[in-house]
Design a protein around this motif. Structure first.
Motif, PDB file in Angstrom:
ATOM      1  N   GLU A 199     -12.781  33.242  31.896  1.00 10.58           N
ATOM      2  CA  GLU A 199     -12.824  32.936  30.464  1.00 10.58           C
ATOM      3  C   GLU A 199     -14.156  33.352  29.845  1.00 10.58           C
ATOM      4  O   GLU A 199     -14.204  33.821  28.707  1.00 10.58           O
ATOM      5  N   SER A 200     -15.236  33.204  30.603  1.00  8.00           N
ATOM      6  CA  SER A 200     -16.551  33.582  30.102  1.00  8.00           C
ATOM      7  C   SER A 200     -16.635  35.084  29.846  1.00  8.00           C
ATOM      8  O   SER A 200     -17.094  35.523  28.781  1.00  8.00           O
ATOM      9  N   ILE A 201     -16.188  35.875  30.815  1.00  8.95           N
ATOM     10  CA  ILE A 201     -16.216  37.335  30.654  1.00  8.95           C
ATOM     11  C   ILE A 201     -15.298  37.758  29.507  1.00  8.95           C
ATOM     12  O   ILE A 201     -15.668  38.583  28.668  1.00  8.95           O
ATOM     13  N   TRP A 202     -14.112  37.179  29.468  1.00 13.58           N
ATOM     14  CA  TRP A 202     -13.155  37.548  28.427  1.00 13.58           C
ATOM     15  C   TRP A 202     -13.725  37.250  27.038  1.00 13.58           C
ATOM     16  O   TRP A 202     -13.622  38.073  26.121  1.00 13.58           O
ATOM     17  N   SER A 203     -14.352  36.096  26.889  1.00  9.20           N
ATOM     18  CA  SER A 203     -14.883  35.693  25.586  1.00  9.20           C
ATOM     19  C   SER A 203     -16.080  36.543  25.160  1.00  9.20           C
ATOM     20  O   SER A 203     -16.348  36.688  23.969  1.00  9.20           O
ATOM     21  N   GLN A 204     -16.789  37.107  26.127  1.00  9.42           N
ATOM     22  CA  GLN A 204     -17.904  37.996  25.800  1.00  9.42           C
ATOM     23  C   GLN A 204     -17.410  39.330  25.268  1.00  9.42           C
ATOM     24  O   GLN A 204     -18.085  39.960  24.444  1.00  9.42           O
ATOM     25  N   MET A 205     -16.238  39.766  25.731  1.00  6.32           N
ATOM     26  CA  MET A 205     -15.755  41.101  25.380  1.00  6.32           C
ATOM     27  C   MET A 205     -14.576  41.087  24.410  1.00  6.32           C
ATOM     28  O   MET A 205     -14.295  42.086  23.750  1.00  6.32           O
ATOM     29  N   ARG A 206     -13.866  39.977  24.332  1.00  6.63           N
ATOM     30  CA  ARG A 206     -12.736  39.815  23.427  1.00  6.63           C
ATOM     31  C   ARG A 206     -12.859  38.444  22.780  1.00  6.63           C
ATOM     32  O   ARG A 206     -13.679  37.630  23.181  1.00  6.63           O
ATOM     33  N   GLN A 207     -12.008  38.174  21.828  1.00  4.99           N
ATOM     34  CA  GLN A 207     -12.045  36.852  21.217  1.00  4.99           C
ATOM     35  C   GLN A 207     -10.722  36.567  20.519  1.00  4.99           C
ATOM     36  O   GLN A 207      -9.974  37.483  20.179  1.00  4.99           O
ATOM     37  N   LEU A 208     -10.462  35.289  20.330  1.00  8.99           N
ATOM     38  CA  LEU A 208      -9.290  34.896  19.572  1.00  8.99           C
ATOM     39  C   LEU A 208      -9.438  35.418  18.159  1.00  8.99           C
ATOM     40  O   LEU A 208     -10.503  35.264  17.553  1.00  8.99           O
ATOM     41  N   PRO A 209      -8.425  36.073  17.627  1.00  9.21           N
ATOM     42  CA  PRO A 209      -8.526  36.591  16.254  1.00  9.21           C
ATOM     43  C   PRO A 209      -8.860  35.466  15.276  1.00  9.21           C
ATOM     44  O   PRO A 209      -8.495  34.309  15.497  1.00  9.21           O
ATOM     45  N   PRO A 210      -9.564  35.784  14.192  1.00  4.40           N
ATOM     46  CA  PRO A 210      -9.880  34.749  13.205  1.00  4.40           C
ATOM     47  C   PRO A 210      -8.627  34.105  12.651  1.00  4.40           C
ATOM     48  O   PRO A 210      -7.590  34.758  12.495  1.00  4.40           O
ATOM     49  N   THR A 211      -8.721  32.826  12.360  1.00  2.00           N
ATOM     50  CA  THR A 211      -7.562  32.045  11.934  1.00  2.00           C
ATOM     51  C   THR A 211      -6.816  32.688  10.784  1.00  2.00           C
ATOM     52  O   THR A 211      -5.580  32.744  10.776  1.00  2.00           O
ATOM     53  N   GLU A 212      -7.562  33.223   9.824  1.00  3.58           N
ATOM     54  CA  GLU A 212      -6.896  33.794   8.640  1.00  3.58           C
ATOM     55  C   GLU A 212      -6.072  35.031   8.962  1.00  3.58           C
ATOM     56  O   GLU A 212      -5.239  35.462   8.165  1.00  3.58           O
ATOM     57  N   SER A 213      -6.291  35.615  10.158  1.00  2.00           N
ATOM     58  CA  SER A 213      -5.541  36.821  10.519  1.00  2.00           C
ATOM     59  C   SER A 213      -4.155  36.511  11.063  1.00  2.00           C
ATOM     60  O   SER A 213      -3.330  37.407  11.195  1.00  2.00           O
ATOM     61  N   TRP A 214      -3.891  35.227  11.399  1.00  2.00           N
ATOM     62  CA  TRP A 214      -2.578  34.934  11.964  1.00  2.00           C
ATOM     63  C   TRP A 214      -1.920  33.693  11.375  1.00  2.00           C
ATOM     64  O   TRP A 214      -0.707  33.521  11.482  1.00  2.00           O
ATOM     65  N   GLN A 215      -2.670  32.830  10.746  1.00  4.75           N
ATOM     66  CA  GLN A 215      -2.025  31.676  10.122  1.00  4.75           C
ATOM     67  C   GLN A 215      -1.378  32.077   8.800  1.00  4.75           C
ATOM     68  O   GLN A 215      -1.753  33.041   8.173  1.00  4.75           O
ATOM     69  N   LYS A 216      -0.387  31.286   8.404  1.00  6.15           N
ATOM     70  CA  LYS A 216       0.345  31.464   7.153  1.00  6.15           C
ATOM     71  C   LYS A 216       1.138  32.762   7.114  1.00  6.15           C
ATOM     72  O   LYS A 216       1.535  33.221   6.048  1.00  6.15           O
ATOM     73  N   ARG A 217       1.362  33.353   8.255  1.00  3.67           N
ATOM     74  CA  ARG A 217       2.266  34.500   8.315  1.00  3.67           C
ATOM     75  C   ARG A 217       3.684  34.019   8.601  1.00  3.67           C
ATOM     76  O   ARG A 217       3.889  32.929   9.144  1.00  3.67           O
TER      77      ARG A 217
END
Length: 296
Positions: free
Chosen positions: A249-267
Motif C-alpha cells: 500500500e505504501s509503494i502504491w500510494s507513492q506512485m498512484r492514488q485514489l482519484p479525487p472525490t469530485e472525479s467519481w462522485q455524483k456520476r
C-alpha cells in the motif's frame, strides 16, 4: 627454492584465480516482464516482492505483443512475467498447469472503475445516459483482444475493437462516428492516459457524467517453464510479505492514488456483470488491498 613471484606473475595468477570464482553478475538471474509505461507502479511492486523474498534478480522489459503472442512467449519461457487483467483464457491455462497466477490486485480494484474517453466537442454527450438501455444506443470502442469487449457485448452494448489505441488513435474513429466512447480505468486514465493521449490528440477528454463498474483485476502471471520456478516461489512469498506488512500500500500510494472525490462522485453509475469471474477471484489474504470508495 624461492616461493616468491614477480609482480607480473602474481597478476597473472590473480586473474586465473578470479576466472575460477563464480561471478555474482553472471549468477544473478534476469527475468523478462511484459509491461507498459503506465505500469511503473507494478514494476516497483515486483522489485519490492523479490527483495522481500530475498531473491536478487534483474527485470528487463519484453517488447509489446498481442495477447496470443504473449501467451506463446510466456509458455515457452521467453517472457517470464505478464502484468495483465485476468481473462478466461488465462484462467483456463492456470487450471491446466500451463500458466501460473499470483492473484494480487495490482490496481487495487480500480481497474474495474471505467470512465469513458470522448471528444472534447462532445463533452456533454453522455449526460443523458442514465440506464443500461441508454448505453445500448451508443457504440463503445475497446482495444483489440481486450476481454472487456465480451463484458460489454454480454450486456447488449455494441462494441468495436480498435487495433491501435496506445497513443489515443481511437480519437480518429470517434471523429468519423465509428465509436462514441472508449472506456478505460478511471485511476489510470487520470494519472497517465489522459495527459499521454492528449499529446497527440488534444481533442480527447474524459467524460464527467458516467462511470461503468465491473469486477476487473490486473494480476501477476508467471511462466510455467522450469526456468521460472524460483521466480514464481519468490514472488508468491514476496507479495504475501509486502501485502501483510503494509509495503504494498505504501509503494502504491507513492506512485498512484485514489482519484479525487469530485472525479467519481455524483456520476451515473452503471454496474455490469463480469460473466467470467466474481470479486471472489481475489483471495482473502489480498482483499484488504482493494479500495472501496463510496459512490453517492
Amino acid at each position: 627454492m624461492s616461493t616468491s613471484f614477480s609482480p607480473c606473475r602474481r597478476s597473472l595468477l590473480g586473474l586465473m584465480a578470479g576466472a575460477c570464482l563464480p561471478s555474482r553478475a553472471a549468477t544473478r538471474p534476469v527475468y523478462s516482464v511484459q509491461t507498459e509505461p503506465s505500469l511503473a507502479h507494478c514494476t516497483a511492486l515486483l522489485h519490492a516482492a523479490l527483495k522481500a523474498s530475498g531473491l536478487s534478480a534483474d527485470l528487463v522489459n519484453a517488447p509489446h505483443a498481442t495477447e496470443e503472442r504473449n501467451l506463446h512467449e510466456i509458455t515457452a519461457g521467453r517472457i517470464h512475467i505478464n502484468l495483465l487483467p485476468a481473462s478466461p483464457t488465462r484462467l483456463k491455462r492456470v487450471q491446466e498447469g500451463r500458466l501460473r497466477m499470483i492473484p494480487v490486485p495490482l490496481e487495487r480494484g480500480l481497474l474495474g472503475w471505467r470512465t469513458p474517453f470522448v471528444l472534447e466537442s462532445h463533452a456533454a454527450r453522455l449526460s443523458h445516459v442514465r440506464t443500461l438501455a441508454d448505453l445500448r444506443a451508443l457504440t463503445i470502442g475497446q482495444g483489440s483482444s481486450w476481454w472487456d469487449v465480451e463484458i460489454y457485448r454480454k450486456a447488449g452494448i455494441t462494441t468495436r475493437e480498435v487495433q491501435s489505441w496506445r497513443n489515443g488513435e481511437f480519437a480518429e474513429q470517434m471523429q468519423t462516428g465509428v465509436i462514441d466512447l472508449f472506456p478505460m480505468g478511471l485511476e489510470e486514465s487520470l494519472s497517465y492516459f489522459l495527459p499521454h493521449f492528449r499529446q497527440r490528440y488534444p481533442q480527447l477528454a474524459l467524460d464527467q457524467f458516467l462511470l461503468l463498474k465491473y469486477p476487473w483485476y490486473r494480476f501477476v502471471w508467471v511462466s510455467p517453464h522450469p526456468s521460472a520456478d524460483t521466480l514464481y516461489q519468490a514472488l508468491q512469498t514476496g507479495f504475501d510479505i509486502i501485502a501483510e506488512n503494509g509495503q504494498f500500500e505504501s509503494i502504491w500510494s507513492q506512485m498512484r492514488q485514489l482519484p479525487p472525490t469530485e472525479s467519481w462522485q455524483k456520476r451515473t453509475v452503471i454496474s455490469l456483470e463480469n460473466p467470467f469471474y466474481s470479486p471472489d477471484i481475489v483471495p482473502p489474504r489480498y482483499r484488504h488491498l482493494l479500495l472501496q470508495p463510496h459512490l453517492s
